[in-house]
Design a protein around this motif. Structure first.
Motif, PDB file in Angstrom:
ATOM      1  N   GLU A 174       6.951   7.787   1.857  1.00  0.00           N
ATOM      2  CA  GLU A 174       5.967   7.218   1.588  1.00  0.00           C
ATOM      3  C   GLU A 174       5.827   5.745   2.495  1.00  0.00           C
ATOM      4  O   GLU A 174       6.610   5.274   3.305  1.00  0.00           O
ATOM      5  CB  GLU A 174       5.934   6.819   0.440  1.00  0.00           C
ATOM      6  N   GLU A 175       4.686   5.411   2.637  1.00  0.00           N
ATOM      7  CA  GLU A 175       4.391   4.120   3.529  1.00  0.00           C
ATOM      8  C   GLU A 175       4.764   2.781   2.735  1.00  0.00           C
ATOM      9  O   GLU A 175       4.752   2.972   1.379  1.00  0.00           O
ATOM     10  CB  GLU A 175       2.728   4.037   3.583  1.00  0.00           C
ATOM     11  N   ASN A 229       6.314   3.591   5.872  1.00  0.00           N
ATOM     12  CA  ASN A 229       7.529   4.597   6.527  1.00  0.00           C
ATOM     13  C   ASN A 229       8.195   3.661   7.796  1.00  0.00           C
ATOM     14  O   ASN A 229       7.649   4.283   8.785  1.00  0.00           O
ATOM     15  CB  ASN A 229       6.892   6.012   6.826  1.00  0.00           C
TER      16      ASN A 229
END
Length: 453
Positions: free
Chosen positions: A381-382, A384
């Motif tokens: 997920e960001e 990242n």
């Protein structure tokens, strides 16, 4: 810490009580202990304030009595009807028929930077030799007046008594150590040589692999996505775990605060070794998942990682069956560790531990400030970043069969049964041609016979 004013001998008894807190009704007395302050104040062993082993003028062990050691020694001699101490410089003193030398107590010859003057240090050593009360924590039994013969527990306290006419020292800080906010980041890159626990309907040995991880003591567990249809025991993930936790460096433990049950008003504190648990599982859809292997790493004392998968073995674990010494490291000292570790399944009383796989991971410890400066999301997920994780490079055969029917036809059915399928198609074609011949032959023959007539 309680500070109370009193007058002796009018208020000579200190009573310490422990209560059970009730939200709606009155609090219940658990037990109490009683301390005779007048007895301590008049004691020949000076029970008003315990004497430490060393005389410090700074630091956490700074002198906390209202009088200096030399003043206490002279006053004690006067109250015991003894001649005053006779000093010979600042390293010898004659008291109660005995000569005390500073070098007899400080044999190493090294003086700490926070120690006080030599005459004060010698006076303190002399007072301890004379049997005055040393610094200590009392453990006292609690009793309830309703059941005076049954102990209700114990309490640990210390009591200091100072005359208000003297310069009362500031109270010492007994606040518990505040834990540090840290963050553990674990990146699971790859696994190899994982046991294959399933058999597909085509007869192939395989496993649908995923990796689960958590800090022992915390309830929240994290796991990777699933590497489907691993046919050779390999799995690719590039998956990040993120575990915030509170850490006490002095005790090398993780502090967890949580409620004992739903109706608890306050959280209680637990201390656990900082142990990262890594487990590998086989994913099943219609039945419970199968456990494949385990690895536990005490982050303060963990086995050193291997650079290559082929080097990782059960001999790398500190409790290996051969008793082989293993190089150990501390993640809190190194901050970042990367490499391969073995996964295992514990055997029974008569069966040895079994190697069930190998995992490549990167473990990193960050402070709260560093974690905020270098953010990283869970999984992929960001954000990242730190480091950036690319999607895992998995083979085309890695998929969930009922969600990909065309891949199932190509990689499962066609790869395993293509010759049977081709043979069947050829056979069907021959049968169809033969049937067509049998069907059309009588009509063609009758047409030729009629044409001849």
């Amino acid at each position: 810490m309680f500070e109370l004013d009193g007058t002796l001998p009018l208020e000579s008894e200190l009573r310490v009580q422990i209560f059970d807190y009730d939200l709606l009704s009155g609090d219940d007395l658990i037990g109490e202990t009683k301390i005779d302050l007048e007895n301590r104040f008049l004691s020949a062993r000076r029970g008003v304030c315990g004497l430490p082993k060393r005389y410090y003028v700074a630091g956490p062990y700074k002198w906390r009595d209202a009088e200096l050691p030399r003043q206490i020694l002279e006053k004690w001699c006067a109250t015991q009807a003894l001649p005053p101490p006779v000093w010979r410089g600042n390293s010898q003193v004659y008291v109660n028929g005995k000569t005390c030398c500073l070098r007899d107590y400080e044999t190493r010859g090294q003086v700490h930077k926070d120690w006080g003057p030599p005459e004060e240090r010698l006076a303190l050593y002399t007072l301890l030799d004379l049997g005055l009360v040393p610094e200590h924590i009392e453990t006292r039994t609690l009793y309830n007046p309703l059941r005076p013969e049954i102990p209700q527990g114990k309490i640990q306290i210390f009591v200091d008594i100072f005359p208000k006419s003297a310069t009362i020292p500031p109270p010492i800080n007994i606040t518990p150590r505040a834990p540090q906010d840290l963050q553990l980041r674990v990146i699971v890159y790859n696994v190899q040589e994982v046991v294959l626990s399933d058999t597909s309907f085509t007869g192939e040995k395989m496993s649908d692999i995923y990796v689960k991880g958590w800090l022992k003591g915390q309830d929240k567990k994290q796991k990777t996505d699933v590497h489907y249809r691993s046919l050779n025991g390999e799995g690719n993930f590039n998956w990040r775990y993120v575990f915030p936790f509170k850490y006490l460096p002095a005790e090398e433990v993780m502090v967890i605060k949580k409620k004992e049950h739903f109706f608890s008003l306050d959280k209680h504190e637990e201390k656990h070794p900082v142990t990262f648990v890594c487990q590998i599982w086989d994913n099943d859809i219609f039945t419970p998942d199968d456990f494949l292997g385990l690895l536990e790493l005490n982050l303060n004392f963990m086995p050193k990682a291997n650079k290559f998968a082929k080097s990782a073995s059960l001999d790398d674990l500190p409790d290996n069956e051969k008793g082989k010494p293993v190089p150990m490291v501390s993640l809190f000292d190194q901050k970042n560790v990367k490499g391969w570790w073995p996964l295992y399944e514990e055997g029974g009383p008569d069966t040895p531990r079994e190697l069930t796989g190998k995992v490549e991971m990167e473990l990193e410890i960050l402070s709260k400030e560093d974690a905020e400066a270098k953010p990283a999301g869970k999984g992929q997920e960001e954000p990242n970043e730190n480091p950036h994780l690319d999607p895992p490079n998995r083979p085309a055969t890695s998929f969930l069969w009922f969600t990909s029917p065309w891949k199932s036809l190509r990689y499962i059915i066609w790869n395993n049964y293509k010759w049977y399928i081709l043979g069947g198609l050829i056979l069907l074609l021959v049968v169809a041609m033969l049937g067509l011949f049998i069907y059309s032959a009588p009509g063609a023959l009758s047409t030729k016979l009629i044409a001849k007539l």
